[in-house]
Write an enzyme that holds these catalytic residues in place. Structure first.
Site, PDB file in Angstrom:
ATOM      1  N   GLU A 265       5.475  10.554  -7.018  1.00 22.69           N
ATOM      2  CA  GLU A 265       6.593  11.121  -7.527  1.00 22.69           C
ATOM      3  C   GLU A 265       5.472  11.642  -8.663  1.00 22.69           C
ATOM      4  O   GLU A 265       5.250  12.691  -9.540  1.00 22.69           O
ATOM      5  CB  GLU A 265       7.422  11.386  -7.447  1.00 22.69           C
ATOM      6  CG  GLU A 265       8.078  10.968  -6.294  1.00 22.69           C
ATOM      7  CD  GLU A 265       8.000  12.277  -5.144  1.00 22.69           C
ATOM      8  OE1 GLU A 265       7.189  13.645  -5.839  1.00 22.69           O
ATOM      9  OE2 GLU A 265       8.293  11.672  -5.028  1.00 22.69           O
ATOM     10  N   CYS A 280      -3.084   5.303   0.895  1.00 19.99           N
ATOM     11  CA  CYS A 280      -2.698   5.495   0.450  1.00 19.99           C
ATOM     12  C   CYS A 280      -1.462   6.433   0.062  1.00 19.99           C
ATOM     13  O   CYS A 280      -0.444   6.738   0.407  1.00 19.99           O
ATOM     14  CB  CYS A 280      -3.779   6.795  -0.417  1.00 19.99           C
ATOM     15  SG  CYS A 280      -3.702   7.662  -2.004  1.00 19.99           S
ATOM     16  N   CYS A 302      -8.078   9.211  -5.126  1.00 16.98           N
ATOM     17  CA  CYS A 302      -7.240   9.613  -5.627  1.00 16.98           C
ATOM     18  C   CYS A 302      -6.897   8.688  -6.595  1.00 16.98           C
ATOM     19  O   CYS A 302      -6.561   9.154  -8.352  1.00 16.98           O
ATOM     20  CB  CYS A 302      -5.487   9.274  -4.736  1.00 16.98           C
ATOM     21  SG  CYS A 302      -5.343  10.029  -3.459  1.00 16.98           S
TER      22      CYS A 302
END
Length: 344
Positions: A265, A280, A302
């Site tokens: 988050e 991921c 990422c």
């Protein structure tokens, strides 16, 4: 994207071609290609593992049911160039370089356990978001938020209004904060029409609130069934209902699931969208089993996004973990093994 069905277990594997993954990571933009070429041999070798079908470090996404996020929520994937060129994403600066963690209520069944739990989160985030300061705000009781709450009709558990907590966190945001994240062991809901939400964030305000309540093994066993009628008669501002409220035992499984949720988050606050390239941490999840399948760390695409936002060196971030690819000078780097994130 190619999907392959594995038998006898009904699973679907999402595979992208080497060309697609290279374009997603390196881009066709000359400036971004030049940036990638500046990585040293070991760092580039780690990134290049994304393109190897037989890689031991990074594998394809495995879907276990039709209810998994990627299947039920089709959306366009975000490559590195799209992330890099996003005019709305926020990045840390010398003036805004700290991640603050705000504990709301107890996270363990005693104050000392709760304190240790939060300190563990602090260390984990310092390793994951290497280069940023991670600081703890003074814990506050639920009553300090002045947020509405309710009893969930399905679980019979208490829930707190997530959007209202975001407003509370925004008011408490320190001057040097890149973001403030609240953590809580009580279930959340974003609006009256929703059943629940595990977390919610505002990228604009740099705040987020995340609940680990549903990771407790006893969550779906109602501990307040005998008090339900009494609670329903209370005002949604009478916070005495949270006195001695059930808090699940802090186990290694709960810690693992909580760390995945927290870093996932916070990744969204940095502007990382849900990953659809490789297995991921930033993969979306529709349910607890879906979230359990996510690895602890980021895929190279990422990871490149986070590195661009924070500015760390890969070797420094992975210091203390076993990533042979970073230590090898051989540009092919065959035989690399999975990193062990025991220091996270």
């Amino acid at each position: 994207m190619r999907c392959e069905w594995k038998k006898p277990v009904t699973m679907q594997t999402v595979r992208h071609s080497e060309h697609t993954l290279k374009t997603a990571l390196i881009s066709k933009n000359p400036a971004l290609v030049s940036q990638y070429e500046k990585l040293d041999a070991g760092e580039k070798c780690l990134m290049d593992e994304a393109f190897r079908p037989d890689s031991n470090l990074f594998g394809p996404i495995t879907l276990h049911s039709q209810s998994d996020w990627i299947t039920s929520h089709p959306e366009a994937p975000q490559d590195f160039a799209e992330f890099f060129n996003d005019p709305y994403r926020k990045t840390p600066s010398p003036q805004k370089h700290s991640i603050y963690i705000q504990c709301i209520g107890l996270l363990g069944n005693t104050g000392s356990i709760s304190e240790e739990y939060v300190k563990w989160f602090k260390g984990y985030c310092e390793a994951f978001f290497y280069g940023l300061m991670v600081k703890l705000l003074e814990p506050v009781p639920v009553s300090a938020t002045r947020c509405s709450f309710r009893i969930n009709d399905n679980t019979q558990n208490l829930q707190i209004h997530a959007r209202q907590i975001l407003k509370f966190l925004k008011k408490k945001k320190p001057e040097d904060a890149f973001c403030v994240v609240g953590i809580i062991m009580i279930d959340l809901y974003p609006r009256d029409s929703w059943n629940f939400v595990s977390g919610q964030a505002s990228l604009t305000d740099g705040v987020g609130i995340f609940s680990f309540a549903r990771y407790g093994s006893d969550f779906y066993i109602s501990h307040y069934e005998d008090k339900l009628k009494k609670l329903q008669k209370k005002s949604s501002r009478d916070y005495s209902v949270f006195d001695n409220y059930y808090v699940p035992e802090v186990t290694s499984v709960l810690l693992l699931q909580s760390c995945k949720t927290l870093t996932h988050e916070i990744g969204h606050i940095f502007g990382l969208q849900r990953c659809q390239w490789l297995a991921c941490l930033m993969q979306g999840s529709n349910h607890l089993e879906d979230a359990d399948q996510r690895p602890l760390d980021l895929c190279p695409i990422c990871l490149c996004k986070l590195q661009s936002a924070i500015g760390f060196h890969l070797k420094d971030r992975y210091k203390g973990t076993r990533v042979p690819a970073l230590a090898r000078e051989d540009p092919t780097c065959r035989g690399a093994t999975k990193p062990v994130h025991h220091n996270y």
